[in-house]
Design an enzyme around this catalytic site. Sequence first.
Site, mmCIF file in Angstrom:
data_model
loop_
_atom_site.group_PDB
_atom_site.id
_atom_site.type_symbol
_atom_site.label_atom_id
_atom_site.label_comp_id
_atom_site.label_asym_id
_atom_site.label_seq_id
_atom_site.Cartn_x
_atom_site.Cartn_y
_atom_site.Cartn_z
ATOM 1 N N ASP A 120 0.794 -1.236 0.000
ATOM 2 C CA ASP A 120 0.000 0.000 0.000
ATOM 3 C C ASP A 120 0.824 1.284 0.000
ATOM 4 O O ASP A 120 0.288 2.364 0.301
ATOM 5 C CB ASP A 120 -0.955 0.007 1.206
ATOM 6 N N ASP A 131 -6.553 -4.375 -4.918
ATOM 7 C CA ASP A 131 -6.348 -3.020 -4.383
ATOM 8 C C ASP A 131 -5.023 -2.418 -4.882
ATOM 9 O O ASP A 131 -4.866 -1.210 -5.001
ATOM 10 C CB ASP A 131 -6.309 -3.012 -2.847
HETATM 11 N N1 GLY Z 1 -7.007 -1.654 0.594
HETATM 12 C C1 GLY Z 1 -7.688 -2.167 1.726
HETATM 13 C C2 GLY Z 1 -9.134 -1.957 1.665
HETATM 14 O O1 GLY Z 1 -9.679 -1.500 0.673
HETATM 15 O O2 GLY Z 1 -9.775 -2.249 2.663
#
Ligand code: GLY
Length: 380
Positions: free
Chosen positions: A87, A148
Site C-alpha cells: 500500500d 487493491d
Molecule cells: N485496501 C484495503 C481496503 O480497501 O480495505
Amino acid sequence: MWKAAIEDAVLKTRRNIEKFGDKFPHVSDGGRYELRDNDEWTCGFWPGMLWLCYEYTKDEVFLEAARSTVRGMKKRMEENKVLAHHDIGFLYSLSSKAEWIVLGDEDAKNLTLEAADKLLERWNDKGQFIQAWGPMGDETEGGRIIIDCLLNLPLLYWAYEHTGDEKYRKTAVIQADKSRRFLVRGDDSSYHTFFFEPVTGEPIGGATHQGFTNGSTWSRGQAWGVYGFALSYRYTGNAAYLETSKRMARYFASQLPEDSVAYWDFYAEVTPETPRDSSASAIVAAGLHELIGLLEPDDPDRAEFADLLERSLASLVKNYSTAGEPEAEGLLNHGSYHVRGNLGLDDYMVWGDYYYLEALMRVERDIPGYWYDRKERTLG
Ligand code: GLY
C-alpha cells in the site's frame, strides 16, 4: 449541489485539522475517527484531503497542515515504519507526490521516488508479482496478489517517467497484466486476491480477504479495479486496460440497488441489515470521472458512465454524506471496512471521505487527485 457538498466537506476538514493534530484518521467507531500514529495503510488519505482542500481554497491553513503530514510521511520512511506491504502507493501518492504535483517541491519528489523503491521491495522476481502482505516469501502470504494494488501502480509508472528507469514501468505492467488475467473473471466480476506458487509463479486460485466468499465479488475490490485499470491505461496507452476498466464499471453498475450505492459484497444476501459500502461507490465515482476523460468522444459507453457517475455521486451527497450533520467528523456515512471480520461496519472510512471529496473536486473543478502529474501547478 456539488459546490455545497464541497463547502461542507472543506468546513469539516478545516475543523478536523486541530482535532487530529499530528495523528491520522483511519476508520470511525461510534462517530469518532480512530486516530493513528502514522502506522496504517490509510495514512495517505488525510494528507490527500488536505491537498484537495488547499487546491480548492488556496487557504494557507490547509497548505501548512498538508505539509506537516508530508513531514510525518518522511519520518515514517526514515523509520521504515510499517512499510512492508503493497500500500505504499496510497501512502505516498496522496502525500509527497501531491506536494510535488501542487508545489513542485524537489524534496517531496525525492521522497516519492524513495517510496517507489520501497514498493519494488514487494516484487517477487521468481514468481513475477507484487506480494500484497507479510514478510517476503511468507508461508501463507508469500503467493498473494491483491486487486487493491492497482491503485499503487501509478507510483511506479510515475517513477519511470521521472527516472527513465525501466524497472518501475516493467513491474507495474507485469502486475497490471497479471491482475487483469487472474483477478478479473470472464463475467467481468472479480476476485479480491489471487494466489500463485511463490517460487514457480504457477497460478493457484482466487481467494478473498474482506469479501463474502472466495468466489464472490467484494464491491470495493471491483471499485479498485474500475479506477486502477483506467489509471494503468492513462500511463501506458494499452487499450486492454481501458477495456477492463469499462467491463468492471459495467458489472459494478449492473449490481447496484435502487439508490445507486453498493452493498459491501455483490453476492451477499440483501436484507434490511445488509451493510452498504459507500466508500466503494465513492471510489467508482472518482474512477468513472477518470475513465470518462480517457474515452473517445464517440465511445458508446460514455453516456451510460456519465449517468452512473451523476446518479451515484448525487446519491452519496443526498443519502450518505454528513452534509446535514454539522457536528459530524467524517464526510461519508455507511462505509464498511471488513464485514466478515466484524471490523468498521457502518462507519466513516478515511478513504471513503477522500474519494468522495476527490470525486466532487473532479466534477466541480476538474481537480483529479494525485495519481499522475498535471500540465500546470497550483503554486503555493
Ligand atoms: N485496501 C484495503 C481496503 O480497501 O480495505
